[in-house]
Design an enzyme around this catalytic site. Structure first.
Site, short mmCIF file in Angstrom:
data_model
loop_
_atom_site.label_atom_id
_atom_site.label_comp_id
_atom_site.label_asym_id
_atom_site.label_seq_id
_atom_site.Cartn_x
_atom_site.Cartn_y
_atom_site.Cartn_z
N ALA A 128 0.60 9.04 -5.74
CA ALA A 128 1.07 8.74 -4.39
C ALA A 128 0.12 7.74 -3.72
O ALA A 128 -0.33 6.79 -4.35
CB ALA A 128 1.25 10.01 -3.59
N CYS A 129 -0.19 7.97 -2.45
CA CYS A 129 -0.99 7.00 -1.70
C CYS A 129 -2.42 6.87 -2.20
O CYS A 129 -3.12 5.94 -1.82
CB CYS A 129 -0.99 7.37 -0.21
SG CYS A 129 0.64 7.22 0.56
N SER A 130 -2.87 7.80 -3.03
CA SER A 130 -4.22 7.73 -3.58
C SER A 130 -4.29 6.98 -4.90
O SER A 130 -5.35 6.91 -5.52
CB SER A 130 -4.78 9.15 -3.79
OG SER A 130 -4.87 9.85 -2.58
N SER A 131 -3.18 6.42 -5.32
CA SER A 131 -3.12 5.82 -6.66
C SER A 131 -4.18 4.75 -6.89
O SER A 131 -4.75 4.66 -7.99
CB SER A 131 -1.73 5.22 -6.90
OG SER A 131 -0.74 6.22 -6.89
N SER A 161 1.29 2.66 1.35
CA SER A 161 0.96 3.64 0.31
C SER A 161 -0.34 3.26 -0.41
O SER A 161 -1.34 3.01 0.24
CB SER A 161 2.13 3.77 -0.66
OG SER A 161 1.98 4.91 -1.48
#
Length: 384
Positions: free
Chosen positions: A155-158, A343
């Site tokens: 998710a947004c931490s990718s 993201s």
């Protein structure tokens, strides 16, 4: 073990953008039509009338003023309320790969070395347009890179998970340089008919080249340490996947986020914003401070924070908890006013656009957080 260096970055920004005023006009037209269509049920008290949105509401809630998108017309069409991304043949470069390649070429040009020195490509993003073949392998082929490639989605931490993965590959001696790309068409997974979230996301692509300190030239950023954390939560969720048919309707095709208004909204982005704020802010702030202590870094002396661009109120509070005071201008970089939430790419956009003014030895933090929950911290120091 070889140290890792962020040697170069790149950014692709779509040509089209949507202001809050434009987005609100489209949403309100759709809501007015829906209220008219359901007037009898609303009058009977069987359902609530939809509340109009406003530019003032959006900016106060998020800090967002506009967002870049790959297709503006579809999003602003009250009869559609979703981007119109035309299908491409399997022989054409896919739209997500095209975005990633543009960002990657900018990073490669800034790096100044041949792609033959890159041994791996990572596509780390939330909003993949297909399951396989991997987007990363398509990007690898388009750029003429040897070695291996794969996708990863946290998710947004990718992006921070991708940076750690790249640094670990280099530390192990597997490769000398890694290209990480973060292409995000967030607009394709956003429910533009949800007043509480229709303004959140934008589209963009970023790229980062991570290189071994043994081969890196002057400049760039030493990666001092990386740390990752995940805690399961349903408070941010997107159910668009292969289980899109229900037992009651096995003959229907899977709903698409590119379809016109209607369908199953849980196949798009959904979140419980207040719970996310309450739970993620302390988790991330504590993670940053603890990781800094492990690296013998005083977090209050960080010259700049490049945080995930989710919400200005979250970013402000995390920065205050980490720095122990209100941030000075420029210390806590905010780019979501122009880009919205992009993201995985958000923290990389912030770093790419606002890494000036550092002297060798100055230290900063790249940090992301999002669905999962997931969070990643990457402490960096300016090189001579």
């Amino acid at each position: 073990m070889p140290a890792s260096v962020i040697a170069a970055t790149g950014l692709f920004t779509p040509e089209q953008s949507i202001s809050n005023a434009e987005l609100v006009e489209a949403y309100n037209a759709w809501a007015e039509a829906e209220n008219a269509r359901n007037a009898e049920a609303i009058a009977a008290g069987e359902m609530d009338a939809l509340t109009p949105s406003s530019a003032e509401f959006i900016e106060k809630a998020s800090g967002i003023k506009r967002r870049f998108v790959m297709d503006k017309a579809g999003v602003l069409d009250p009869q559609r309320m979703a981007p119109r991304l035309e299908p491409r043949s399997n022989d054409e470069l896919s739209v997500l790969a095209e975005m990633a390649v543009k960002a990657a070429r900018q990073a490669i040009a800034a790096w100044g070395k041949d792609v033959s020195e890159i041994g791996a490509v990572l596509c780390a993003a939330s909003n993949m347009q297909r399951a396989y073949p991997a987007m990363a392998i398509e990007v690898q082929q388009a750029l003429g890179i040897e070695g291996f490639a794969f996708d990863m989605n946290v998710a947004c931490s990718s992006a921070t998970f991708g940076l750690k993965t790249a640094a670990d590959f280099i530390a192990s001696g597997s490769v000398k340089a890694v290209l990480m790309v973060n292409p995000e068409i967030c607009s394709a997974h956003l429910n533009f008919t949800d007043r509480d979230s229709h303004f959140i996301f934008g589209d963009v692509a970023t790229a980062v080249i991570v290189e071994s300190g043994e081969t890196a030239g002057p400049g760039g950023w030493d990666i001092l340490g990386t740390r990752l954390k995940t805690v399961f939560s349903n408070n941010i969720r997107n159910n668009f996947g292969f289980l899109n048919r229900t037992e009651a309707d096995t003959s229907a095709p899977p709903p698409s986020s590119s379809d016109a208004v209607g369908g199953q909204t849980d196949k798009l982005f959904v979140q419980q914003g207040r719970k996310v704020f309450k739970e993620v802010v302390p988790m991330v702030a504590e993670m940053i401070v603890d990781h800094a202590g492990h690296l013998d870094i005083d977090p209050t002396t960080l010259k700049r924070l490049w945080l995930h661009q989710a919400n200005i109120n979250m970013n402000d509070l995390i920065a205050r908890r980490v720095l122990g005071r209100d941030p000075e201008p420029g210390e806590n970089v905010i780019i979501l006013d122009d880009y919205a939430n992009t993201s995985s790419a958000g923290s990389i956009i912030a770093f790419h656009l606002h890494h000036d003014g550092f002297d060798p030895g100055d230290t900063g933090l790249i940090c992301s957080f999002g669905a999962g929950y997931s969070a990643g911290t990457v402490f960096v120091r300016k090189r001579p």
